[in-house]
Scaffold this motif. Structure first.
Motif, PDB file in Angstrom:
ATOM      1  N   TYR A  84      -2.380  -6.071  19.274  1.00 43.38           N
ATOM      2  CA  TYR A  84      -1.223  -5.924  20.156  1.00 43.38           C
ATOM      3  C   TYR A  84      -0.805  -7.230  20.821  1.00 43.38           C
ATOM      4  CZ  TYR A  84      -0.996  -0.970  19.329  1.00 43.38           C
ATOM      5  OH  TYR A  84      -0.840   0.246  18.718  1.00 43.38           O
ATOM      6  N   GLU A  85      -1.688  -8.239  20.778  1.00 42.67           N
ATOM      7  CA  GLU A  85      -1.292  -9.548  21.299  1.00 42.67           C
ATOM      8  C   GLU A  85      -0.280 -10.227  20.388  1.00 42.67           C
ATOM      9  OE1 GLU A  85      -5.490 -10.666  23.546  1.00 42.67           O
ATOM     10  OE2 GLU A  85      -4.839 -11.806  21.778  1.00 42.67           O
ATOM     11  N   ASN A  86      -0.331  -9.878  19.140  1.00 40.19           N
ATOM     12  CA  ASN A  86       0.586 -10.432  18.153  1.00 40.19           C
ATOM     13  C   ASN A  86       1.999  -9.967  18.475  1.00 40.19           C
ATOM     14  OD1 ASN A  86       2.100 -10.975  15.871  1.00 40.19           O
ATOM     15  ND2 ASN A  86       0.465 -10.421  14.451  1.00 40.19           N
ATOM     16  N   GLU A  87       2.889 -10.921  18.672  1.00 38.61           N
ATOM     17  CA  GLU A  87       4.250 -10.538  19.070  1.00 38.61           C
ATOM     18  C   GLU A  87       4.952  -9.698  18.010  1.00 38.61           C
ATOM     19  OE1 GLU A  87       6.490 -13.923  20.271  1.00 38.61           O
ATOM     20  OE2 GLU A  87       5.424 -14.122  22.175  1.00 38.61           O
ATOM     21  N   SER A  88       4.578  -9.902  16.776  1.00 37.71           N
ATOM     22  CA  SER A  88       5.253  -9.139  15.722  1.00 37.71           C
ATOM     23  C   SER A  88       4.346  -8.036  15.178  1.00 37.71           C
ATOM     24  CB  SER A  88       5.723 -10.072  14.603  1.00 37.71           C
ATOM     25  OG  SER A  88       4.637 -10.760  14.048  1.00 37.71           O
ATOM     26  N   ASP A  94      -0.473   8.429  10.250  1.00 34.14           N
ATOM     27  CA  ASP A  94       0.978   8.336  10.105  1.00 34.14           C
ATOM     28  C   ASP A  94       1.329   7.321   8.995  1.00 34.14           C
ATOM     29  OD1 ASP A  94       3.639   8.711  10.676  1.00 34.14           O
ATOM     30  OD2 ASP A  94       3.566   7.815  12.670  1.00 34.14           O
ATOM     31  N   ASN A  95       2.559   7.412   8.524  1.00 31.85           N
ATOM     32  CA  ASN A  95       3.000   6.593   7.374  1.00 31.85           C
ATOM     33  C   ASN A  95       2.595   5.130   7.401  1.00 31.85           C
ATOM     34  OD1 ASN A  95       4.270   8.895   6.634  1.00 31.85           O
ATOM     35  ND2 ASN A  95       6.302   8.000   6.425  1.00 31.85           N
ATOM     36  N   ASN A  96       2.860   4.473   8.518  1.00 32.39           N
ATOM     37  CA  ASN A  96       2.581   3.032   8.516  1.00 32.39           C
ATOM     38  C   ASN A  96       1.287   2.695   9.251  1.00 32.39           C
ATOM     39  OD1 ASN A  96       3.739   3.716  10.934  1.00 32.39           O
ATOM     40  ND2 ASN A  96       4.719   1.726  11.200  1.00 32.39           N
ATOM     41  N   GLU A  97       0.355   3.630   9.187  1.00 33.10           N
ATOM     42  CA  GLU A  97      -0.956   3.377   9.763  1.00 33.10           C
ATOM     43  C   GLU A  97      -1.989   3.156   8.656  1.00 33.10           C
ATOM     44  OE1 GLU A  97      -0.466   5.896  13.925  1.00 33.10           O
ATOM     45  OE2 GLU A  97      -1.718   6.726  12.343  1.00 33.10           O
ATOM     46  N   GLU A 153       0.843  -1.197   0.000  1.00 37.74           N
ATOM     47  CA  GLU A 153       0.000   0.000   0.000  1.00 37.74           C
ATOM     48  C   GLU A 153       0.883   1.253   0.000  1.00 37.74           C
ATOM     49  OE1 GLU A 153      -0.292  -2.520   2.112  1.00 37.74           O
ATOM     50  OE2 GLU A 153      -2.310  -3.361   1.852  1.00 37.74           O
ATOM     51  N   GLN A 195       8.181  -1.230   6.578  1.00 35.02           N
ATOM     52  CA  GLN A 195       7.366  -0.791   5.451  1.00 35.02           C
ATOM     53  C   GLN A 195       8.227  -0.401   4.243  1.00 35.02           C
ATOM     54  OE1 GLN A 195       5.078   2.886   6.018  1.00 35.02           O
ATOM     55  NE2 GLN A 195       3.353   1.856   5.074  1.00 35.02           N
ATOM     56  N   GLU A 221       4.594  -5.016  15.280  1.00 39.54           N
ATOM     57  CA  GLU A 221       5.315  -3.910  14.629  1.00 39.54           C
ATOM     58  C   GLU A 221       5.488  -4.164  13.128  1.00 39.54           C
ATOM     59  OE1 GLU A 221       8.824  -3.521  17.141  1.00 39.54           O
ATOM     60  OE2 GLU A 221       8.262  -1.404  17.405  1.00 39.54           O
ATOM     61  N   HIS A 222       5.346  -5.421  12.723  1.00 39.84           N
ATOM     62  CA  HIS A 222       5.460  -5.751  11.304  1.00 39.84           C
ATOM     63  C   HIS A 222       4.113  -5.631  10.591  1.00 39.84           C
ATOM     64  CE1 HIS A 222       9.417  -8.210  11.747  1.00 39.84           C
ATOM     65  NE2 HIS A 222       9.378  -7.183  12.557  1.00 39.84           N
ATOM     66  N   CYS A 223       3.108  -5.211  11.321  1.00 39.76           N
ATOM     67  CA  CYS A 223       1.772  -5.095  10.726  1.00 39.76           C
ATOM     68  C   CYS A 223       1.388  -3.615  10.642  1.00 39.76           C
ATOM     69  CB  CYS A 223       0.757  -5.828  11.603  1.00 39.76           C
ATOM     70  SG  CYS A 223       1.210  -7.553  11.898  1.00 39.76           S
ATOM     71  N   VAL A 224       0.447  -3.321   9.792  1.00 38.44           N
ATOM     72  CA  VAL A 224      -0.052  -1.956   9.665  1.00 38.44           C
ATOM     73  C   VAL A 224      -0.732  -1.537  10.975  1.00 38.44           C
ATOM     74  CG1 VAL A 224      -1.711  -0.500   8.443  1.00 38.44           C
ATOM     75  CG2 VAL A 224      -0.357  -2.189   7.177  1.00 38.44           C
ATOM     76  N   PHE A 225      -0.323  -0.413  11.513  1.00 41.86           N
ATOM     77  CA  PHE A 225      -0.940   0.081  12.740  1.00 41.86           C
ATOM     78  C   PHE A 225      -2.340   0.619  12.438  1.00 41.86           C
ATOM     79  CE2 PHE A 225       3.424   0.141  14.130  1.00 41.86           C
ATOM     80  CZ  PHE A 225       3.347  -0.112  15.479  1.00 41.86           C
ATOM     81  N   LYS A 231      -3.238   1.412   3.969  1.00 42.66           N
ATOM     82  CA  LYS A 231      -4.102   0.237   3.890  1.00 42.66           C
ATOM     83  C   LYS A 231      -5.478   0.557   4.473  1.00 42.66           C
ATOM     84  CE  LYS A 231      -3.906  -4.701   4.963  1.00 42.66           C
ATOM     85  NZ  LYS A 231      -3.219  -5.184   3.757  1.00 42.66           N
TER      86      LYS A 231
END
Lengths: 343, 343, 343, 343
Positions: free
Chosen positions: B125-129, B74-77, A96, D232, B131-135, B101
């Motif tokens: 936020y339960e997902n350990e990674s 923000d950029n990665n949101e 995206e 990203q 930070e690798h997902c779109v906020f 996205k």
């Protein structure tokens, strides 16, 4: 500490480090024009059986997916992927960010069906206002998938047919390609993969390299001026030799597949270890990632001595965890795990 | 030909044209600094009951959604929306084109639930990674929804609470806002809407204007330098007066809501006409869009004399179609429809 | 107050308003498929003498430049423009926002030279690392330019030749096209313009319309699925009729050029008024924008009674200002100006 | 073949390879959370004298510039840079690809002046329609510059003051930082650099590493969720250890600066060799890149035995070429060059 946390917990296969040391002082031009990149590309073209293939070396998986996908599709097109696809979920919106929608299809064990693609396109054009919707521009699948599963040759043939019927290029994310090809459940070779898609990549980072992914456009179909596009994405390494040497080594004496085979054998042992002790598997994975359901107490206890990955919540008392193997996993590691389980 | 194809089949409400003609020769500065835009903004601030609101006039809905959403996050949101939300489905990827996205939540009759938002954030936020997902960066809902349904005050309060608890600004797409507010099922006023979100827009195009949407940031929270950002999106009209005059007229003597009320009354008549004849409704819509299930033969026959919209396939023999009303729908139109149905 | 602030200080030409009123109640489909858009497109194709042209109606200039340019060039290509070009300076980064660099060439009175284009491309490819640089993907010029100047037929022929030799499509920004064509200094017709570029737009906003720009792809070369791309840019108006009616009127009975001619005549009068009184001109403009050097005291005095635009600082005591004319400028306005100057 | 083609012709400094081999089998978590990254970050914070600094490891220069710049500025802001800046010229439009304009200032020997920044901002706001222009959002300089020159402490202080007065964050591209700091002409330390900007990066690729750049936000001012933003951009390496080990080694026993000092000494020898033989220099560079004017015949002759870079055409008979040194340049190399020149 014992670790099955991922297939990137260790550095590179020793052969790769050895070659990096041996070639270290040889003067080479930059940006992928070095002799190692050229040699590696030639070996890969040979290995995939496509004399008209074009090969490029990028650094990491997300970067590769972003660069390949967003340079192959038109402005108002999106990429079709499984709702569990890496590009859909774990790349921080990298697709995206470059302007394109990830169009998600339902999946089963990480796999999509040829019929879902055809059906999606059919319904799309039935919509009277389809011009107001994102056009489907290409298809992305992973092999193996994010759940460790693999497509059969028949399934891949069907998907590629569906793609061709709908003029959708097919891209295979092979971050863990070797583990798919060396799976005992796999009925395809590297040449089959190359014959059944338009572009794919041979993952290095997770299969023994320090970093690096080799993108293969299978029939002279690389986007024009691709080097410039890599540069624009920050994906063109100045010391391209770092990638060239690694892939040259991986494609010498079948190292890439041998490494993969070893990891599969280790994964089969892990599967056996857990099965014999009555543990359930979240998914029946034939590759190097095994998804095991642990009760939370056992999980906490194990965690003290062994690293593995949290995958997802199973129910209030159980959690799905992932054990991964790689070139660096040893039979001793598995025995140590066995001992911990029996403790 | 009789037409219920949409709420934008005719031009503007005659009062608007009249004012355009009257003001045509008055010299005004450009780009929204004209006196009509200023007057319209003042009236809107009054009408929404928010003295600290900031009001901007843009041209169309997709443009407005794109400009508002992509300048607030923000950029990665990404923006959370119903899977049937206009930004998810019918904007040709306008949000993704600007780098973000659209994160989709399940919907019922076009509506999402407060609990889905909270649950999404929790699991995220339960997902350990993670930070690798779109906020998740903000929440988008439409009022009325794409299916003509509306949120109750309680539902909107809950959604806004969920948003605030998770620091997610709430944006309401009011392309058809008037039709929601004047629905007999609605328990909210314009002031309630303004009090229960961070930004919303008052749709003009579909409620009597030639074009134009009034964006209201409810509490002095417009992105800094928003005029420049509108310009960057091609959303700043040189002759801003075209928008100013229209909204100034719509917010004089309650015209905006009066128009809406009329359309609702016409929609209720349509509903009655079809109900009395035993037709089924795909959705129980309380607003100006009515979704009726027609058998395909009847549909083909009706099409010869009346325009309406294809919505989606219902089953092999039936189709869902949409009848829409607006300021320009007359009782005579409904009578003509009645006659056609009884033919 | 007397105003020469711009060519968009008034509303629309009365003929346009009249047609909007007349057609207001006719039911029409949306998004540019109405009969007025179709009629206008046909008339424009006729007027430009290109039966294979494709015509699209967008809302404003920046939006048009952004949509046209960024859908015609490849990912790592930029658009060549004068350093004073509108896309280089006054569009808030609209081109870059969609991912592309504006490559600037030196200008003289707002114009670039054919030889600068050829030279730029030559030097570009001489650079050994040209692949690491933005590829020149198309050329943008304005007619008239931002300084009111115009290209001669010879100059435009040379530019188009240079473009063709280097496989660069040529795009002409015609925000004020009519004022260029009706200039006494112009040796080209609308048909000449259409024959000497790949795409251009006929500016409506600044030439008598409320809003609207007609994009003309001169030889069936519109980007595929252009409607969807307009939608993605928020440039597809739901009530497309608003644009259709306006352009249909502008291209009936030569209204577009007649309006333009009138504005030119008014500009010539202004030129005379200032010349006769010994004022200097910053640029010798043959179109509807006149750039006059005022001493700052005179400027402050004049400002009390007449609106004009600040252009740039000339020296510590003088300022360049712009006087613009349009369809709405009258001889009475000029006489009033004369009186103010002589006061 | 003898090569002075660039500072990335060889692999890594042997100490780095040694450490990669030693640490190869240690299990580590991915994505920069390994112990080597942590240790390297701690050493860098110590070396730069900023306890509140935040350190991130990225892979290459263009990627770093793109990620840092486009996550620090607002949507309609651009980055100010020298017209010769790397981001302006040699990154294939990487900044524009992420939506932002590079605003260029005039340069002298690759350097911009504090006064140019202040003047640019002043003129910017004098423009009545500045809101229609790209806002200046930050300043980018390179140290050393693309021409091998360096800013003095006074010059950098002035630039940083101008930035602070105008609320523009200052970013220093330190792709070759070591060669600047160890130049005999340099009056600054690494701590000075860190005290005189908001963010900079310590270049690894060109200073002895295989790849890698260490970004230092100097005062706890990293963009929030920067790891996600790196992801990203495809800039987050799975085996982050590759970067951690390298920078940990470079910041052990002063290796980074020692390597740099060696390259500077070799460059001084090259300078001497050419000076003594009467060659002219295009620029008086005090760092590891030397720009020599060769007559074309001599150039062709030399090229047979030694690699160097084409820089630009000087005149019809002469060319500017670049000779670069690095950790791998030896005195023997220089002697061989001398012999070739005297041949």
């Amino acid at each position: 500490m014992l670790s099955f946390a991922s297939d990137y917990i260790a550095g590179a296969h020793p052969e790769i480090l050895k070659r990096l040391v041996e070639t270290n002082l040889v003067s080479q031009p930059g940006y992928g024009s070095d002799e190692y990149c050229q040699s590696a590309a030639a070996k890969i073209k040979e290995a995939v059986g496509r004399p008209d293939a074009e090969v490029f070396f990028l650094v990491g998986g997300t970067q590769t997916n972003q660069t390949v996908i967003t340079t192959m599709i038109d402005n108002n097109e999106g990429v079709i992927a499984a709702e569990t696809g890496h590009v859909s979920t774990h790349e921080a919106g990298a697709i995206e960010h470059c302007g394109h929608k990830v169009i998600t299809l339902p999946q089963e064990n990480g796999k999509i069906k040829a019929s879902s693609i055809s059906e999606y396109v059919k319904v799309y054009y039935e919509n009277e206002s389809f011009e107001h919707c994102v056009f489907p521009g290409m298809v992305y699948i992973s092999f193996p998938t994010e759940y460790g599963t693999i497509y059969s040759k028949k399934e891949l043939e069907d998907i590629y047919s569906a793609c061709k019927e709908n003029s959708l290029p097919l891209f295979i994310d092979g971050a863990r390609l070797g583990y798919g090809l060396e799976s005992y459940a796999c009925d395809m070779t590297l040449k089959d993969i190359a014959a059944l898609c338009d572009v794919f990549y041979i993952g290095g980072t997770k299969v023994g390299a320090l970093c690096g992914e080799a993108v293969v456009y299978t029939h002279g179909n690389a986007p024009k001026r691709f080097i410039g596009k890599m540069k624009q994405h920050g994906a063109l390494l100045a010391k391209g030799r770092l990638l060239g040497v690694q892939f040259d080594t991986l494609f010498t004496d079948n190292l890439y597949l041998n490494i993969s085979k070893h990891a599969i054998d280790m994964a089969e042992l892990i599967k056996k270890v857990f099965s014999e002790r009555g543990y359930s598997f979240f998914i029946d994975s034939p590759t190097n990632q095994q998804f095991i359901i642990l009760d939370n107490k056992k999980m906490a206890e194990l965690r003290k001595d062994v690293d593995f990955s949290y995958w997802e919540k199973y129910d209030d008392d159980h959690t799905v965890v992932r054990f991964a193997t790689s070139w660096s996993t040893t039979e001793e590691d598995i025995k140590a795990l066995e001992a911990l389980l029996d403790r």
